[in-house]
Write an enzyme that holds these catalytic residues in place. Structure first.
Site, PDB file in Angstrom:
ATOM      1  N   GLY A 158       0.827  -1.212   0.000  1.00 27.56           N
ATOM      2  CA  GLY A 158       0.000   0.000   0.000  1.00 27.56           C
ATOM      3  C   GLY A 158       0.851   1.248   0.000  1.00 27.56           C
ATOM      4  N   ASN A 159       0.237   2.379   0.272  1.00 24.93           N
ATOM      5  CA  ASN A 159       0.986   3.635   0.371  1.00 24.93           C
ATOM      6  C   ASN A 159       0.368   4.511   1.453  1.00 24.93           C
ATOM      7  OD1 ASN A 159      -1.053   5.491  -0.909  1.00 24.93           O
ATOM      8  ND2 ASN A 159      -0.739   4.064  -2.603  1.00 24.93           N
ATOM      9  N   ARG A 160       0.991   5.659   1.684  1.00 22.23           N
ATOM     10  CA  ARG A 160       0.613   6.488   2.840  1.00 22.23           C
ATOM     11  C   ARG A 160      -0.524   7.465   2.576  1.00 22.23           C
ATOM     12  NH1 ARG A 160       4.714   6.319   6.721  1.00 22.23           N
ATOM     13  NH2 ARG A 160       6.718   5.610   5.916  1.00 22.23           N
ATOM     14  N   SER A 161      -1.161   7.405   1.430  1.00 18.33           N
ATOM     15  CA  SER A 161      -2.174   8.420   1.135  1.00 18.33           C
ATOM     16  C   SER A 161      -3.361   8.326   2.106  1.00 18.33           C
ATOM     17  CB  SER A 161      -2.676   8.248  -0.298  1.00 18.33           C
ATOM     18  OG  SER A 161      -3.668   9.196  -0.549  1.00 18.33           O
TER      19      SER A 161
END
Ligand code: CTP
Length: 425
Positions: A203-206
């Site tokens: 995933g990512n930090r958005s």
């Protein structure tokens, strides 16, 4: 500011108490005007105590003060929450009969309706027509949220979160332009997750904050908004249709389907460029020795695909109109040759680019590569952009223009994006 809070007779009337508190606690003077039926759900003493103002439903009380004219004339904003099908039908027809309906006729300030009712009533052609009439006349009708309704059924018809209705009202009070009225807007938000196995993902930090700000501000500017949210845990912005997705494949499907008849698409989501080539159906176990590597495969580039689809659709339209013109010069009747008024793909496509280095140069190259009209470029890093309330950015335009957005709340960044978007209409 002087606010009139109209309350009509629906079970969601109790939620209007919270809306009232949000207004009074932020220093606004609120006059509550319930209908007779609204008082069957929440009584007059509650409204009077919470607003600190007299509460009447009829035009026959305090007649010497001519309340049916004065209350509407003196208001800076009228918000009706909940707005029932019956109340909106009366407002659309200009009918009177109580203090709220007369107030709606005498008000010359912005009027916001927050409908709440069962899905069948909301979907009924009569209600759709009344909502369309109210919108045509400049009223803001916030689409209801989807979810659990009174009783066991679920669907569109819920009153949105009072705090989100309050946000729309504040923006309207601040004079948000209505330059997206009648426009369909698609916003993607959050960050996609690519499953490795049933419990793990890449995933990512958005956080989704910027995308949600875009949706919220677009609603206040009058747009019909579809918000495609990838793994966001924020309250739904009032008035936006929220479609929840997890992976890039799901996001792509939702965005492409909502874009088919949209005027604008803004891709604010952080989309995973790669996904595991193989998705394990069972949890990967810790086996002795070296862990096996995770092989990755490329995800489709949704923003670039939107641009490509639009270019192809425009080429198709050109060919169609050239054929039609040829047929005309040959004196033939053109069957089905009419060029549709609405282009088959969005007039404006915008993307976001989060960069850590060479921010503007990378942004300019990305704008050209993705074939979009606008690219909002911002610098990311440990404490920059992701999950923070503030943002700063540069908007690059395909026509060579550029706009700087000073560091500020993500709502202001969103408004600056819409300011650029509307120049393309
Ligand atoms: N985007 C997309 N589909 C992808 C990747 C990105 O639609 N598979 C969109 C994002 O929503 C964003 C824009 O493209 O609006 C730019 O995203 P970014 O991650 O900065 O671009 P990439 O093409 O992934 O470039 P980079 O090599 O910098 O990762």
């Amino acid at each position: 500011m002087k606010i009139v809070l109209g309350v009509s007779g629906g079970i969601a009337a109790y939620k209007a108490c919270e809306l009232l508190r949000l207004f009074t606690e932020s220093g606004h003077e609120v006059r509550v005007v319930p209908t007779r039926d609204a008082l069957r759900f929440v009584g007059e003493p509650t409204w009077a105590a919470l607003s600190g103002q007299p509460v009447t439903t009829e035009v026959w009380e305090n007649v010497h003060e001519v309340p049916h004219v004065r209350i509407g004339q003196g208001a800076d904003l009228v918000i009706v929450a909940p707005a029932t099908a019956d109340l909106m039908a009366k407002a659309a027809q200009g009918l009177t009969g109580d203090l709220l309906t007369t107030t709606l006729l005498t008000a010359r300030c912005p009027v916001v309706f927050a409908p709440a009712m069962h899905t069948e009533m909301w979907d009924h052609p009569a209600t759709r027509a009344n909502v369309a009439t109210l919108r045509e006349r400049g009223a803001i009708v916030i689409d209801p949220a989807s979810g659990r309704l009174t009783g066991a059924d679920t669907g569109p018809g819920r009153l949105p979160d009072p705090a989100e209705i309050f946000e729309v009202c504040l923006r309207v009070l601040r004079g948000a332009p209505r330059d997206l009225a009648g426009r369909k807007v698609v916003v993607s938000a959050g960050g996609t997750r690519e499953a490795i196995d049933p419990v793990r993902f890449i995933g990512n930090r958005s956080s989704g904050l910027q995308g949600y700000a875009l949706a919220r501000t677009a609603v206040a500017r009058g747009a019909e908004v579809t918000l495609v949210a990838a793994n966001v845990s924020l309250p739904d912005p009032a008035g936006a249709k929220v479609v929840r997705v997890e992976s890039t494949a799901e996001l792509r499907e939702a965005v492409l389907s909502a874009s088919a008849d949209a005027d604008v698409v803004v891709m604010a989501a952080a989309v995973a460029d790669f996904r595991p080539a193989e998705r394990h159906t069972s949890k990967i176990k810790k086996t002795p020795g070296e862990p096996s590597p995770i092989n990755l495969t490329k995800n489709p580039d949704i923003l670039a695909e939107l641009g490509e689809r639009r270019t192809a659709a425009q080429a198709g339209l050109r060919a169609q109109s050239e054929t039609a013109a040829d047929d005309k010069t040959q004196g033939e009747t053109v069957a089905g040759g009419a060029v549709p008024e609405r282009p088959p793909y969005p007039a404006v496509i915008a993307g976001f680019a989060a960069e850590t280095d060479d921010v503007l140069a990378n942004g300019a190259a990305k704008l050209a590569r993705k074939g979009c009209d606008l690219l909002v470029v911002n610098q990311v890093g440990e404490h920059l952009a992701f999950g923070t309330a503030d943002n700063a950015a540069t908007i690059l335009r395909a026509d060579g223009g550029r706009a700087e957005i000073a560091r500020g709340p993500k709502d202001d960044v969103a408004d600056a994006v819409w300011d650029q978007v509307v120049t393309y209409f």
